[in-house]
Design an enzyme around this catalytic site. Structure first.
Site, mmCIF file in Angstrom:
data_model
loop_
_atom_site.group_PDB
_atom_site.id
_atom_site.type_symbol
_atom_site.label_atom_id
_atom_site.label_comp_id
_atom_site.label_asym_id
_atom_site.label_seq_id
_atom_site.Cartn_x
_atom_site.Cartn_y
_atom_site.Cartn_z
ATOM 1 N N SER A 55 0.842 -1.207 0.000
ATOM 2 C CA SER A 55 0.000 0.000 0.000
ATOM 3 C C SER A 55 0.872 1.250 0.000
ATOM 4 C CB SER A 55 -0.909 0.012 1.223
ATOM 5 O OG SER A 55 -0.149 -0.128 2.403
ATOM 6 N N ASN A 109 -3.097 -3.223 12.367
ATOM 7 C CA ASN A 109 -4.534 -3.064 12.131
ATOM 8 C C ASN A 109 -5.115 -1.844 12.842
ATOM 9 O OD1 ASN A 109 -4.108 -5.422 10.798
ATOM 10 N ND2 ASN A 109 -5.268 -6.718 12.199
ATOM 11 N N THR A 160 -38.902 25.269 -14.324
ATOM 12 C CA THR A 160 -39.151 23.890 -13.922
ATOM 13 C C THR A 160 -39.120 23.113 -15.236
ATOM 14 O OG1 THR A 160 -41.539 24.065 -14.140
ATOM 15 C CG2 THR A 160 -40.640 24.547 -11.966
ATOM 16 N N SER A 172 -10.914 25.899 -28.838
ATOM 17 C CA SER A 172 -10.883 24.741 -29.713
ATOM 18 C C SER A 172 -9.614 24.773 -30.552
ATOM 19 C CB SER A 172 -12.116 24.768 -30.623
ATOM 20 O OG SER A 172 -11.884 24.047 -31.808
ATOM 21 N N ASN A 211 -15.061 27.579 -24.340
ATOM 22 C CA ASN A 211 -15.831 26.473 -23.758
ATOM 23 C C ASN A 211 -15.687 26.426 -22.230
ATOM 24 O OD1 ASN A 211 -16.476 25.605 -26.392
ATOM 25 N ND2 ASN A 211 -14.536 24.487 -26.516
ATOM 26 N N GLU A 215 -17.385 21.630 -16.870
ATOM 27 C CA GLU A 215 -17.604 20.283 -17.416
ATOM 28 C C GLU A 215 -16.799 19.233 -16.655
ATOM 29 O OE1 GLU A 215 -18.652 21.097 -22.096
ATOM 30 O OE2 GLU A 215 -16.567 21.299 -21.489
ATOM 31 N N TYR A 257 -10.220 -7.646 10.836
ATOM 32 C CA TYR A 257 -9.446 -7.066 9.743
ATOM 33 C C TYR A 257 -9.292 -8.054 8.587
ATOM 34 C CZ TYR A 257 -5.715 -4.917 7.032
ATOM 35 O OH TYR A 257 -4.995 -4.372 6.004
ATOM 36 N N GLN A 279 -7.248 -2.539 2.838
ATOM 37 C CA GLN A 279 -6.158 -1.721 2.289
ATOM 38 C C GLN A 279 -6.546 -1.117 0.937
ATOM 39 O OE1 GLN A 279 -1.946 -3.077 2.472
ATOM 40 N NE2 GLN A 279 -2.071 -3.196 0.252
#
Ligand code: ARG
Length: 493
Positions: A25, A112, A157, A279, A287, A292, A319, A324
């Site tokens: 990890s 742990n 709406t 672009s 844009n 986005e 555990y 992990q």
């Protein structure tokens, strides 16, 4: 070469890099390395205080740990042959002070409880950071609302013109959503900031440890009391990821609106160039890419949340190594949410709202038809449903003139005459006026300037209280950390 002290006794044989990488990890553990050092220091101070280790052992361990604290954790700790940062730091300490002292650091604990403690320490910091960022977004929204109390715009709406509202009203709706997001994180923090340390593998330990002491040294508000629960649960992380997911739905909806509002046909807002792209082929393009990406990051945060849920759902207590694999999802979700919220504040505060365009659209699509129906009710005693039908039929016929309304009333109003009841074109015109429609909607939480100014005052009050809560928590954590390090330094001075 330093060896992995954990594997040494029980296991033999070389492992391929592939296996080590698969099991390690280490990359994600970079997030919790600093926390692990604090946990080590607190644990050793506790072992010392409880006389579980001899004085001279403490006097070797603490300087070595403080050395890492002062100079930073060396890169070699992050070698994947150590499986994780806990084994890496322990191996380093054993090499630094020898096995006689170094080999006693891990008494009465397990990786742990250690990892669960580290995750909670790191996560609470992230939560606080995010809460501060949400506060900034709320402040920006509140300031904008204050400036735009009189900015009339169309309300929607089904994304159809519905009724006129104000920009202040619209932005305050988001302020409210983000303030609930803040509250959820505030509440989740209370369940995160509890100490699992001392649970050891899961069955606690026979050494006379003091869990309360390490908890307080590490700035926790209490214990995760059941030691099996302490190492096995990740519900505190799931809860936070759920909160992040909800937060991101609000972020995404606002992003979507900014995208729609900045279209060539709406032109309600111009986003600052810094938040936009162009672009490669169409030279005229601007844009709304930041908005986005925020909309997309929302999906990524949901992904982190659902990965975490899936990983944990079938695990028997206590555990399991699967846990992990859950942890990186916490950091991933946090990173995406925090970056989004930070950028959102800048994108909003630098946005230019075209109040003229908003006002121009506010009255379109018969958006004040409701007010006209209400006027028929209020001034001429007609039941609302009848008034609704009459105005609806007039819209179907194409306009809301007295003549058309009169014809509509004949058809769907049970033959009543509006003219006969005293309705005039002047009364119709004033009912249809957008400013009038917005102004009279002044009940609490409504769009009128009177109502939104009141709402802004309420928001400001909450912001002050919420800021104070966050700085209180920051202060507590800083104090605990300073106290821990001072205690450690004094102990070996
Ligand atoms: N790296 C591990 C994790 O993130 C630490 C705990 C390891 N415990 C164990 N029994 N292998 O969960």
């Amino acid at each position: 070469m330093r060896t992995d002290v954990v594997r040494l006794g029980r296991l033999s044989g070389e492992r391929t890099g592939d296996i080590m990488h698969f099991l390690s990890s280490m990359q994600a553990d970079r997030q919790i390395a600093d926390a692990d050092l604090l946990v080590d220091i607190a644990h050793v101070l506790m072992l010392d205080r409880q006389k579980i280790i001899d004085k001279n052992i403490t006097e070797q361990l603490i300087p070595a740990l403080l050395g890492l604290f002062d100079n930073g954790i060396p890169e070699e700790v992050f070698d994947e042959k150590f499986e994780d940062v806990h084994a890496g730091i322990e191996s380093l300490i054993i090499e630094a002070v020898g096995a006689e002292a170094g080999g006693r650091m891990h008494m009465g604990r397990s990786r742990n409880d250690e990892v669960a403690t580290c995750i909670r320490i790191r996560l609470r910091e992230e939560q606080i950071g995010l809460m501060e960022e949400i506060l900034t977004v709320r402040e920006v929204l509140t300031a904008l609302a204050n400036n735009h109390a009189g900015t009339i715009m169309p309300g929607f709406t089904h994304l159809q013109y519905a009724q006129p509202t104000t920009l202040a009203h619209h932005l305050l709706a988001y302020e409210q959503a983000f303030s609930r997001d803040f509250d959820r994180l505030r509440d989740a923090y209370a369940r995160v900031n509890l100490s699992p340390l001392g649970a050891a593998a899961f069955a606690s330990t026979g050494y006379p440890i003091d869990r309360e002491y390490t908890a307080s040294l590490l700035g926790f508000d209490g214990l995760v009391i059941n030691t099996m629960d302490a190492v096995a649960t990740r519900d505190f992380a799931l809860e936070t990821l759920a909160d992040l997911s909800i937060l991101m739905t609000n972020t995404s909806r606002l992003s979507e609106e900014l995208i729609v509002w900045s279209t060539s046909f709406a032109k309600f807002v111009t986003l600052d160039d810094a938040f936009c792209s162009t672009s490669s082929i169409m030279p005229q393009k601007k844009n709304p890419d930041t908005a986005e990406i925020m909309r997309a990051k929302t999906g990524s945060v949901f992904g982190a949340f659902s990965s975490a849920l899936m990983i944990v759902k079938g695990l028997p207590l206590s555990y399991n190594r699967d846990l992990q694999e859950l942890t990186p999802n916490i950091w991933r979700g946090m990173r995406d949410a925090r970056t989004s919220i930070r950028l959102l504040a800048g994108m909003l505060s630098s946005a230019q709202f075209d109040t003229r365009r908003m006002n121009e659209e506010a009255g379109k699509g018969f958006s004040t038809a409701t007010e006209l129906a209400d006027t028929l009710v209020r001034s001429y005693g007609i039941p609302f449903r009848t008034a609704h039908s009459i105005v609806g039929r007039a819209v179907q016929k194409g306009d809301l003139t007295l003549k058309t309304l009169e014809a509509a009333a004949k058809e769907v109003g049970g033959g009543i005459s509006l003219k006969g009841k005293g309705l005039t074109q002047k009364a119709i015109d004033s009912a249809l006026d957008v400013t009038y429609s917005v102004t009279i909607r002044k009940s609490p939480g409504g769009p009128s300037p009177v109502a939104t100014k009141k709402a802004v005052t309420g928001c400001r009050k909450n912001l002050v209280a919420d800021r104070a809560l966050v700085s209180g928590r920051v202060g507590n954590l800083e104090k605990a950390k300073k106290n821990l390090i001072t205690k450690a330094r004094r102990r070996v001075a």
